[in-house]
Design a protein around this motif. Structure first.
Motif: not given
Length: 518
Positions: A83, A181, A184, A213
């Motif tokens: 992330g 992201l 992640a 995140l």
């Protein structure tokens, strides 16, 4: 108590994410450096190196701390560092973009290395997953082969899906930064759920990662991925980072590294003083007197946002034009930003060679402008492709190709000239002024370069005045017939190696003094 299937699911998601991150890395770096074989080799090679380190580390780590809580904690940290990739890569890549634009090799090369180093921690940690899982799942020697085979197969199946997911779904829908992201958050969700099964206290201690995140996801799409002056529009497709910029009332299409202009739109004129103009005069290498009315149809391989069809329609009238491009997003951008609304233009979304091979049409001229600077796709440079193009040309048809060079290195022109002459009887060369581009024209009939001069002199009074200007520029840009060079075939077409050598010689030789004279 964890479900028995869950470790396998974690390994599956780990494999999926690893390949997804690798494919997204190609887009991340491609936005600045392009997508040549050198870029791909660097990405794949270093990712494999990091996975190798992770495998060794994972096996050692599992022997020192053989607990599922440790396994899922490693996964959580791998997720969190994934992330962080957009956060740390953005300033580095902006520095790289300035280095590329200024042809500053140390800055561009340093940023390239720095960007790849960003992947060390997350990929190494994800590389720990499979050996760690095998160590914990094997309860007796008799089942060790079955367990390790199952883990490897599940991880590989995840990697297979991860190969297609970012390219076909995530990057076009979310963009590169949110794709990281996504992976992640996916990894972190699996890791936290695993910790919930085996150690709830550790799960609670790692919830802060989720908060960070989510904050990064909220702010990640603020601002341009690669800022450029006059930016009107930016989007990502499965193939390109697309940018539309406007300067002094003229719109330009930039792709990926932004070093080349792929389309241009000036409402007041069809003369661009660029490569596009020289495609329009290609038919006039035919024997004189050649009239504009002889041009009955056209095809463009590498349509982009439609500059060539717009010029062709303005000069030759509403003749049928097949515009071919592999990127469907570019057609949308062409219509929205470049007035690509000619009713005689038939947009075909496909690979250029495949579309041409499957076309039932015959053309007066075929333009090949399918650069991913500074590279031409190799399969559009071979004897077999040129034969396919020849078979789709009229008796007085012409094929025109945009080719790169430097002022001192013309080996690519020589190679393509020799390759074209395997199929066509005549090849002509025009160097586009103030650029590193050459337009090569191959004719179905035996022709002479002087035909362009004679056809310009015999041009009827009512001919398009912009065409007259383009022909004058073309006559002034004529070059001698290229020297013999290597012939490209489908079996052997080392065009990227040749282009790399041209680029390196330019950068390491007198390229800087030519661009920035003292």
């Amino acid at each position: 108590m964890r479900p028995r299937f869950y470790p396998y699911f974690a390994v599956f998601i780990s494999g999926l994410s690893t390949l997804g991150i690798e494919l997204a890395a190609a887009r991340l770096l491609g936005n600045v450096y392009g997508t040549s074989n050198l870029v791909w080799a660097a990405i794949i090679g270093l990712i494999l190196l990091y996975l190798t380190i992770g495998s060794f580390l994972g096996g050692f780590w599992a022997d020192r701390s053989p607990h599922w809580a440790t396994f899922f904690t490693i996964m959580a940290w791998g997720a969190f560092t994934v992330g962080l990739i957009p956060l740390f890569s953005t300033p580095i890549l902006r520095w790289a973009a300035r280095g590329v634009l200024a042809l500053n090799a140390p800055a561009a090369g340093g940023a390239f290395i720095a960007t790849l180093l960003i992947f060390v921690i997350p990929i190494t940690l994800l590389g720990c997953m499979s050996p760690f899982a095998i160590r914990l799942l094997v309860e007796d020697v008799e089942n060790s082969g079955k367990i390790s085979g199952r883990v490897s197969a599940i991880s590989t199946m995840g990697a297979l899906i991860g190969t297609f997911l970012p390219v076909l779904v995530l990057i076009p829908w979310l963009g590169t930064r949110l794709t990281y992201l996504f992976f992640a958050l996916l990894l972190l969700g699996v890791a936290l759920t695993g910790l919930l099964f085996v150690n709830r206290r550790k799960m609670l201690l790692h919830l802060w990662m989720l908060v960070v995140l989510l904050v990064l996801a909220f702010f990640s799409n603020r601002g341009s991925l690669k800022p450029v002056a006059g930016l009107l529009y930016e989007a990502e497709s499965p193939y390109n980072l697309i940018q539309v910029v406007e300067r002094q009332g003229i719109r330009f299409l930039l792709l990926n590294e932004g070093q080349g202009i792929h389309s241009i739109y000036a409402p007041q004129t069809n003369i661009t003083n660029g490569t596009w103009d020289y495609f329009q005069i290609a038919p006039f290498f035919n024997a004189p007197p050649y009239h504009p009315d002889n041009v009955k149809s056209s095809a463009v391989v590498g349509l982009a946002a439609g500059t060539i069809p717009k010029q062709t329609t303005a000069i030759y009238g509403p003749i049928p034009i097949d515009g071919i491009d592999i990127d469907p997003k570019l057609a949308e951008v062409g219509r929205d930003w470049f007035e690509m609304n000619e009713p005689n233009l038939n947009v075909i979304v496909a690979d250029g060679r495949w579309a041409l091979a499957n076309s039932e049409n015959t053309y007066s001229m075929i333009a090949v402008d399918a650069y991913r600077l500074p590279y031409i796709p190799w399969h559009l440079t071979t004897v077999e492709f040129f034969q396919e193009a020849h078979d789709h040309l009229a008796e007085d048809g012409v094929l025109a190709i945009n080719v790169g060079r430097t002022n001192t290195d013309r080996r690519l022109i020589e190679a393509l000239g020799s390759t074209l002459l395997e199929v066509f009887p005549s090849v002509h060369v025009m160097d586009v002024p103030n650029s590193f581009n050459t337009i090569m024209v191959a004719t179905v009939q035996p022709t002479d370069s002087e035909n362009l001069v004679h056809n310009w002199a015999a041009m009827p009074e009512d001919a398009n005045q912009e065409l007259r200007t383009m022909m004058v520029n073309g006559v002034q840009a004529l070059q001698p017939r290229p020297k013999p060079g290597i012939v490209f075939t489908d079996d052997k077409a080392p065009i990227e190696q040749m282009t790399n050598a041209i680029v390196f010689n330019f950068v390491l030789g007198d390229g800087m003094s030519m661009l920035f004279p003292a």
